[in-house]
Enzyme design. Structure first.
Site, PDB file in Angstrom:
ATOM      1  N   GLY B  29      -6.951 -16.227  24.712  1.00 44.56           N
ATOM      2  CA  GLY B  29      -7.260 -14.887  25.212  1.00 44.56           C
ATOM      3  C   GLY B  29      -7.049 -14.704  26.700  1.00 44.56           C
ATOM      4  N   CYS B 238      -1.957   5.003  -1.226  1.00 49.25           N
ATOM      5  CA  CYS B 238      -0.536   5.139  -0.879  1.00 49.25           C
ATOM      6  C   CYS B 238       0.163   5.956  -1.959  1.00 49.25           C
ATOM      7  CB  CYS B 238       0.112   3.758  -0.764  1.00 49.25           C
ATOM      8  SG  CYS B 238       1.919   3.821  -0.668  1.00 49.25           S
ATOM      9  N   CYS B 241       2.840   3.356  -3.800  1.00 49.21           N
ATOM     10  CA  CYS B 241       2.426   2.184  -4.575  1.00 49.21           C
ATOM     11  C   CYS B 241       0.967   2.263  -4.998  1.00 49.21           C
ATOM     12  CB  CYS B 241       2.684   0.902  -3.793  1.00 49.21           C
ATOM     13  SG  CYS B 241       1.485   0.599  -2.484  1.00 49.21           S
ATOM     14  N   CYS B 263       2.197   3.520   2.652  1.00 48.68           N
ATOM     15  CA  CYS B 263       1.935   2.271   3.376  1.00 48.68           C
ATOM     16  C   CYS B 263       2.785   2.198   4.641  1.00 48.68           C
ATOM     17  CB  CYS B 263       2.302   1.062   2.520  1.00 48.68           C
ATOM     18  SG  CYS B 263       1.209   0.768   1.139  1.00 48.68           S
ATOM     19  N   CYS B 269       4.519  -2.523   0.595  1.00 50.58           N
ATOM     20  CA  CYS B 269       4.655  -1.413  -0.338  1.00 50.58           C
ATOM     21  C   CYS B 269       5.765  -1.729  -1.359  1.00 50.58           C
ATOM     22  CB  CYS B 269       4.979  -0.137   0.434  1.00 50.58           C
ATOM     23  SG  CYS B 269       4.743   1.371  -0.513  1.00 50.58           S
TER      24      CYS B 269
END
Lengths: 193, 288, 397
Positions: B29, B238, B241, B263, B269
């Site tokens: 980080g 979605c 899908c 998606c 997807c």
């Protein structure tokens, strides 16, 4: 020309440096995981192939390099193949190469604002994968991992705890033995088992 | 490519970036400054991610590049072509087949593995920059782990809106020490950062910073006990899908307020549809 | 009809490149530009591309200008991306502008001086009238002699009236290898300015003249001409000349009242750029001096004095990339903001309904796009307050 210079570096500098780097990166990201490197390399005495491969991969004329007395025999080879800027005292070194554990306090631990300016110690030991057991825990490890290493002195864990306590400052170590390496970033804590 | 090294960068530049990457991994980080080079693509278009990828990539790697979750957005196409041309590596759109994934603004839906590396393109690595513009000051704050400014900002959000109103680039605390920008991924993706099995590398070319999250590292999205972190997602399945757990793009389909949600992760997807999942649009199509 | 996700990024890029190539060439009945024409007849464009592209090569710069259709930031970008791939064989010795083969040299502080004032090829006293004869051809020639001349600040230096020049012994930093860090030393600041955007530096330099960090400048000397570049290979042990480059140098002489440790004297602002880029060299000298405020014990109040602000925003390759990246897709982030605003709106509406149910009428809290957009205002703005400040509006003596 001394005989050590006559030894070649990497046969394929681009591919071998990349493969060695990925090994070091993965070892630093997953402390204690062992990787095989430098198998095609003829290392100069007294360096092992893993040690030499790491140096060829990371060191150049932008990184001051310190060698302990035992490693100094390889200085001509390092100066030639890495263009390394070899310095006499450990404190200003970006990389240090040692064949026995040096005083970690003598190496730069970086500053609070720039902890990344600390030294990386490339420590060549007798063997990795056998020997004394160390339990590692910290970032990179799903659960504590076991590292077996032969050639670290008795006071190593105590020295390491002092280094680890400096976090985010601190020295990082790349351990090399034969054609095997692993890494101990400052973030990892170590217990002897 | 003639006249250029493997993966464009010269070996000395790669060594410099590789050294920065190792330090970044050792201090999860923490932003490591690096000598970012001019790339043949513009700053702000992924030069940091490209330099990291170029330094990591080997001849045996398989590269996937996504932008907004999609493999076929123009900038993703452009970067994928850059590496196909300069490194000759295999490229893929399938998340599971990739060894290195470079991304802008998303984390794939599919759980990544420990033998993969994900590289994020980062426009602004400093999580505090909206609150303190001076990098001299923010560097001092990181040194002291003095993140009071960010807590005040979040607290003010709650006082004003009753909740934390940040929806992307939601700040995280890494390894309980460093405040970090996850790059402008939606907050929806933040939970994926936590204890991910995959090594995560972040490159900011223009700002000349590299940072990293090692595998399995604790990554906590900032919040308060009484206002826990809540990722948001459009409350729809979605349309293609039928997925109810993926992040969605909103597509405007007419000028009368018609909307379709699909998606954002195109590979996810497509794989679901190949496996037989169908959304409302697919059902309509079948009926036609 | 069912919705089909958009494919075809690959084809779109190929089509765009083909169209660009056609547009770059333009009408094929018009003769194509040669690099020699650009290098010779668009010299100021070539100079600017070399300066901001940080690569001295007139032919490559001409190619970049041609390839970029005359877009000079794009041309500089092409040169930068090329230079970064070049190996470094050697570092040159510092160039010696005192031995410059002068084509232009003027001083605003002395009426006459050794070597005299040489106007050189300047636009300064042209009347800006479109020259319709040039629309057809221009065959005028000139044959100016060149020579070397002493530098004006050196003349002032003999009397101790101006601060000594910086010590040239230390190894200068290099921004192209090491990222900027603070405090940034003057060598690094000057490198950043020399590579910086002419327009940005012009505006900043101008702002110092209008009271935002005034430096009371005088153009001590501006000179343009050729200087030799030398390297000293370690195996030779002596310097060899590897060629000449054209540079423009500007030394601003600025008033300084002195401090506890320094006597009253003039101070320097320095500008040096590749080619003939006088506007940039002058602006650079103004900004260099403004950035020395802290070193000279002056109060830092204005943008041009804020080293971090100037250095982080002067590079037009960085700036153009980031400004223009806004045209890349951001639909993931925008989508998260949309959901966020919708959610906030629902909750505000709910709160208002409940409040109405309780006390009949109440004003709902104002809805504001929170998030990163407007919620957070930086507490320390880089711009100075516009209220009265000491020194504002004062005239130079």
């Amino acid at each position: 020309m001394s005989t050590t210079i006559a030894l070649p570096g990497f046969a394929d500098p681009v591919d071998e440096a990349q493969a060695t780097f990925r090994a070091v990166l993965d070892a630093m990201a997953r402390p204690g995981r062992l990787h095989r490197v430098g198998e095609r390399l003829t290392a100069p005495t007294p360096l092992d192939p893993a040690t030499a491969a790491v140096l060829l991969t990371l060191v150049d004329n932008e990184t001051p390099l310190w060698l302990d007395a035992a490693a100094a025999a390889a200085r001509d080879w390092l100066a030639f193949h890495c263009g390394a800027m070899i310095i006499g005292a450990p404190h200003g070194a970006a990389f240090a190469v040692a064949l026995s554990l040096p005083d970690l306090d003598a190496l730069s631990a970086g500053t609070h604002e720039a902890p990344e300016s600390s030294a990386t110690l490339i420590l060549q030991i007798t063997a990795l994968g056998t020997g004394v057991g160390y339990r590692l825990s910290g970032p990179g490890l799903r659960e504590p991992a076991m590292l077996k290493a032969d050639g670290l002195p008795a006071g190593f864990v105590a020295d390491w705890q002092r280094n680890h306590a400096l976090y985010p400052r601190g020295v990082d170590i790349i351990l090399c033995a034969g054609t095997v390496l692993t890494a101990l970033p400052r973030s990892v804590s170590i217990e002897e088992v | 490519m003639k006249g250029y090294n493997f993966a464009y960068l010269d070996e000395q530049t790669k060594r410099m970036i590789r050294r920065a990457l190792l330090k970044a991994v050792a201090i999860p980080g923490h932003q490591v400054p690096f000598g970012s080079r001019e790339m043949p693509l513009p700053y702000g278009w992924g030069t940091g991610g490209i330099q990291v990828t170029a330094s990591v990539l080997g001849a045996g790697d398989v590269l996937k590049v996504i932008d907004q979750g999609a493999d076929d957005t123009t900038n993703a196409v452009s970067i994928r072509r850059f590496f196909a041309r300069t490194a000759g590596v295999h490229t893929t759109t399938r998340t599971a087949d990739a060894t290195v994934i470079q991304t802008r603004h998303r984390i794939p839906e599919q759980t990544l593995r420990d033998d993969q590396i994900i590289v994020y393109q980062v426009p602004q690595p400093e999580p505090l920059y909206r609150l303190e513009s001076s990098r001299i000051e923010t560097r001092r704050m990181h040194a002291l782990a003095d993140y009071g400014l960010m807590h005040v900002k979040l607290y003010e959000d709650i006082a004003r809106f009753g909740q934390i109103s940040i929806s992307y680039d939601y700040p995280v605390m890494v390894n309980r020490r460093h405040l970090m920008s996850p790059s402008p991924i939606p907050a929806f993706d933040n939970p994926k950062l936590h204890r991910m099995p995959t090594l995560q590398l972040f490159g900011a070319g223009r700002e000349k910073r590299i940072y990293a999250i090692p595998p399995w590292t604790e990554v906590r999205s900032l919040d308060f006990d009484d206002h826990p972190f809540r990722p948001i997602r459009a409350p729809h399945p979605c349309g293609l899908c039928g997925a109810t757990d993926s992040y969605l793009d909103e597509v405007v389909i007419d000028d009368r307020g018609g909307r379709l949600f699909v998606c954002s992760d195109t590979d996810h997807c497509a794989e679901r549809r190949a496996a037989g999942h169908v959304g409302t649009e697919g059902l309509k199509e079948a009926a036609e | 009809m069912a919705y089909v996700t958009v494919k075809g990024g690959e084809q779109a890029i190929d089509n765009a490149h083909a169209w660009l190539a056609e547009e770059r060439r333009g009408d094929r009945t018009v003769q194509e530009l040669t690099l020699a024409q650009i290098e010779q007849q668009l010299g100021r464009s070539v100079d600017r591309a070399m300066g901001e592209g940080s690569l001295y090569d007139r032919e490559l710069a001409a190619l970049a200008v041609k390839q970029a259709q005359g877009d000079l930031i794009e041309a500089a970008f092409l040169l930068r991306a090329y230079r970064t791939t070049l190996p470094r064989f050697a570092h040159s010795l510092p160039i010696e502008t005192a031995t410059m083969q002068i084509r232009r040299r003027i001083s605003a502080v002395f009426k006459d001086l050794p070597g005299g004032q040489v106007l050189g090829p300047t636009y300064d006293y042209t009347h800006r009238l479109l020259d319709f004869d040039m629309a057809h051809s221009d065959a005028r020639t000139s044959d100016e002699a060149v020579s070397t001349m002493p530098r004006v600040p050196d003349i002032l230096g003999h009397e101790g009236l101006i601060e000594p020049d910086g010590n040239g012994e230390a190894e200068p930093g290099d921004l192209t290898r090491q990222p900027l860090s603070f405090p940034a030393t003057r060598d690094v600041r000057l490198q950043a300015l020399a590579r910086g955007d002419e327009g940005f530096l012009l505006a900043l330099g101008y702002s110092t003249q209008r009271g935002y960090g005034g430096t009371h400048p005088f153009a001590g000397e501006i000179r343009m001409g050729e200087v030799a570049v030398e390297i000293e290979p370690p195996e030779l042990g002596f310097a060899i000349d590897i060629g000449d480059i054209t540079v423009t140098e500007c030394q601003m002489v600025n008033q300084f009242k002195g401090s506890k440790t320094t006597p009253p004297q003039f101070t320097r602002g320095y500008g040096l750029v590749f080619g003939f880029c006088e506007r940039k060299a002058m602006a650079m000298a103004l900004v260099d001096r403004a950035m020395r405020a802290e070193e000279l014990g002056e109060e830092v109040t204005a943008p041009a004095q804020n080293v971090e602000f100037v250095l982080y925003h002067s590079d037009n390759i960085e700036a153009t990339g980031f400004v223009e990246h806004l045209k890349l897709p951001h639909y993931v982030d925008f989508q998260s903001e949309l959901q966020n605003v919708r959610r906030l709106q629902r909750e505000v509406a709910l709160t208002a309904e409940r409040a109405e149910a309780v006390c009949g009428q109440d004003t709902p809290p104002p809805l504001a796009g929170g998030s990163w957009g407007q919620g957070a205002v930086p507490p320390s703005s880089p711009l100075p307050p516009t209220s009265s400040r000491e020194g504002r509006g004062r005239f130079s003596p």
